[in-house]
Design a protein around this motif. Structure first.
Motif, short mmCIF file in Angstrom:
data_model
loop_
_atom_site.label_atom_id
_atom_site.label_comp_id
_atom_site.label_asym_id
_atom_site.label_seq_id
_atom_site.Cartn_x
_atom_site.Cartn_y
_atom_site.Cartn_z
N TRP A 1 0.83 -1.22 0.00
CA TRP A 1 0.00 0.00 0.00
C TRP A 1 0.86 1.26 0.00
CZ3 TRP A 1 -4.45 1.94 -1.17
CH2 TRP A 1 -4.82 3.18 -0.64
N ARG A 2 1.92 1.25 0.80
CA ARG A 2 2.79 2.43 0.84
C ARG A 2 3.46 2.65 -0.51
NH1 ARG A 2 3.81 0.18 5.93
NH2 ARG A 2 5.67 -0.88 5.15
N ALA B 1 2.33 1.70 -3.42
CA ALA B 1 1.31 2.12 -4.38
C ALA B 1 0.98 3.61 -4.24
CB ALA B 1 0.05 1.28 -4.21
N THR B 2 1.12 4.13 -3.04
CA THR B 2 0.86 5.56 -2.81
C THR B 2 2.11 6.42 -2.96
OG1 THR B 2 1.15 5.23 -0.42
CG2 THR B 2 -1.09 5.06 -1.29
N GLY B 3 3.22 5.80 -3.39
CA GLY B 3 4.43 6.57 -3.63
C GLY B 3 5.32 6.78 -2.43
N ASP B 4 5.03 6.10 -1.32
CA ASP B 4 5.84 6.24 -0.11
C ASP B 4 6.89 5.13 -0.08
OD1 ASP B 4 6.92 6.72 2.36
OD2 ASP B 4 5.15 6.08 3.51
#
Length: 325
Positions: free
Chosen positions: A90-91, A93-96
């Motif tokens: 998830w991180r 995928a969100t660019g983190d």
């Protein structure tokens, strides 16, 4: 009238085919990035050792049990493995990309500093390899049996030379013995020569073998014979016909070649003390710096996906017979 109707019928299919091609490339790229992230996540955790110790500075930091427990809680390492895995996906995928354990700065900042030198090195290596391969292909097909045998031998030998051995020989000859070039990479153009040649030479041998066979076939083909019958010189046949057909397999292999250069950059950047993704990846794996390893691997995979798509597009543009699929 029938022809115009047929063309109108076929024309809407071209944008649709191009859209399917783009969607296919995008879907394939997403799958590759997911596979790389998954492999890195589970692969690093199979290495013996505690990631919390890497966060605290390594086994020599002598961190207390309380400090290690706090680090695990802060980075979610005390959670079940599947929770860590989906949380990381998830991180990403969100660019983190997280914070580097060893450098204590955001991974995105590290990549912004190290990506350009590696891309320059790999890009110049691919360009030089292309030039060398075309020269070898022309020599092997245009210089008679002796020249062909010499060029073919150079292609075979250069394609089998490992990067670390080639780099050592180049440093001994051009730096130690002749003093022409610096033994380590510098900010000057001269500091790029040895690293670029080290990357390019083995790839040039491989590409040269592929281009030589295609060029030899093109020179014996019907369109080459027709061009000669119209009065075209051998140089004209070479420049207008043979080189174009010889370049097609090289274009098709450029994506794979760029990926090979990125992997070779790990060795070359370490030997020539050049900053870049390859050298940083080696240090990050040694330090069990999970966020940095993941970031470098994903950026390298992303660059590979983009270059593969561009090489596919270049092949379609160079050969009109290959249409969108």
């Amino acid at each position: 009238m029938n022809t115009s109707k047929a063309s109108l019928t076929r024309s809407p299919g071209v944008p649709g085919s191009a859209a399917r091609w783009l969607l296919g490339k995008a879907g394939g790229g997403i799958f590759v990035l997911w596979a790389v992230a998954t492999a890195i996540f589970f692969g690093i955790r199979m290495i013996p050792g505690d990631p919390a110790q890497a966060i605290m500075g390594g086994p020599g930091s002598q961190a207390s049990a309380e400090a290690l427990a706090a680090a695990r809680a802060q980075y979610g390492l005390d959670q079940p493995l599947y929770v860590q895995y989906f949380g990381q996906l998830w991180r990403l995928a969100t660019g983190d990309l997280g914070t580097s354990y060893s450098l204590k700065i955001p991974v995105s900042q590290v990549l912004a500093e190290l990506l350009p030198p590696t891309l320059i090195l790999a890009g110049l290596g691919l360009l030089v390899a292309w030039v060398m391969a075309l020269v070898l292909a022309v020599i092997s097909t245009r210089s008679g049996p002796v020249g062909s045998a010499v060029a073919s031998g150079l292609e075979i030998v250069s394609s089998a030379v490992p990067h670390f051995w080639l780099a050592s020989v180049l440093i001994m000859v051009f730096s130690t013995a002749l003093g022409w070039l610096p033994p380590v990479s510098t900010s000057t153009p001269a500091g790029l020569v040895l690293p670029v040649v080290t990357l390019a030479l083995p790839l040039a041998g491989f590409l040269g073998q592929v281009m030589r066979d295609t060029m030899a076939t093109a020179q014996r083909s019907a369109f080459a014979l027709s061009a000669r019958a119209r009065g075209e010189s051998e140089i004209g046949v070479l420049l207008r016909h043979s080189l174009r057909h010889a370049a097609l397999p090289g274009i098709a292999l450029s994506g794979w070649a760029f990926g090979s250069l990125l992997s070779g950059a790990v060795v070359v950047e370490s030997i020539f003390a050049r900053p870049g993704l390859g050298r940083s990846l080696l240090s990050a794996v040694t330090a069990r710096d999970i966020p940095l390893v993941t970031g470098v691997a994903l950026v390298s995979a992303g660059a590979y996906v983009v270059i593969m798509a561009l090489s596919d597009l270049g092949e379609r543009l160079a050969d009109p017979r290959i249409g969108p699929s």
